[in-house]
Design a protein around this motif. Sequence first.
Motif: not given
Length: 266
Positions: A92-97, A102-105, A108-111, A130-143
């Motif tokens: 469900x979380x992956x589908x929402x993202x 609008x970010x490919x998730x 393996x991107x989620x811990x 998330x597995x990396x801080x960089x991917x988390x920041x991408x999600x946060x940027x597009x919130x």
Amino acid sequence: MEEIKNMLVIMQQDIKQQKQDMLDMKEDIKCTIINSLNEKFNHLELKNELLEKNLEEQTKKINNLERQFRRKNLILFGVDESEKSYDELEEMVINIINTYIKISCETHNIEAVRRLGKKGEKVRPIVITFNTLGFKLKIQKNKHYLQNTSYYLKEDYPIEILNKRRELQVQVQKEKDAGNTAFIKYDKIIILNNKQPLYKQSNKRNLSESPETLHPGSQGVQQAKKQPPKKNKGSMKNYFIQKPKLILTQAETTQRQTNTSQHNTE
């Protein structure tokens, strides 16, 4: 009879001396007890200060560790609790993202994902790690893409930080009403004064103009007041030993010329 009187006087003096000794002893014991208690109190006070300092340092370390632990987390609100397993919740979380942010998730991107709090009447939010801080920041940027949906994202803060942020919101609103730009960064408020002048006066001293420019007619006076040139301290030749020059008097010179003439005549 006289002896008895003398004995009584001596006894009275002894009793008086004993009383004085007892008073002195009492005072000494009192001072000793007070000094001992003061030493113990000072020792306990110093020990208490060290414990408080260690506790403060340990608290800072724990807060830093908790902050590091939560730095890759985001909290997702508004997701119905219709999942029956962990895999369904993660899907469900992956589908929402993928759909709304609008970010490919992918998996393996989620811990890890989990619901926050005990199950009840209200829908519990989801903590996403998330597995990396960089991917988390991408999600946060597009919130901002979630504005027209029932979902929204927030940072994962400890309870103490959340309470402090609620207290700072009042001050933030006051600063905004005053025309300033204010926002909260973790547990501190940042205030930008929008009423600052466009041009700030430089703190550097302006370069002074030359005297000729300020007073054109006083050029001769200025030259007279100039510092005299420094004397030459000497060249390297002065440090070498020179041969002494032979200085002859006028009489010796005449005698030498006469001798030379006689020699030429002979």
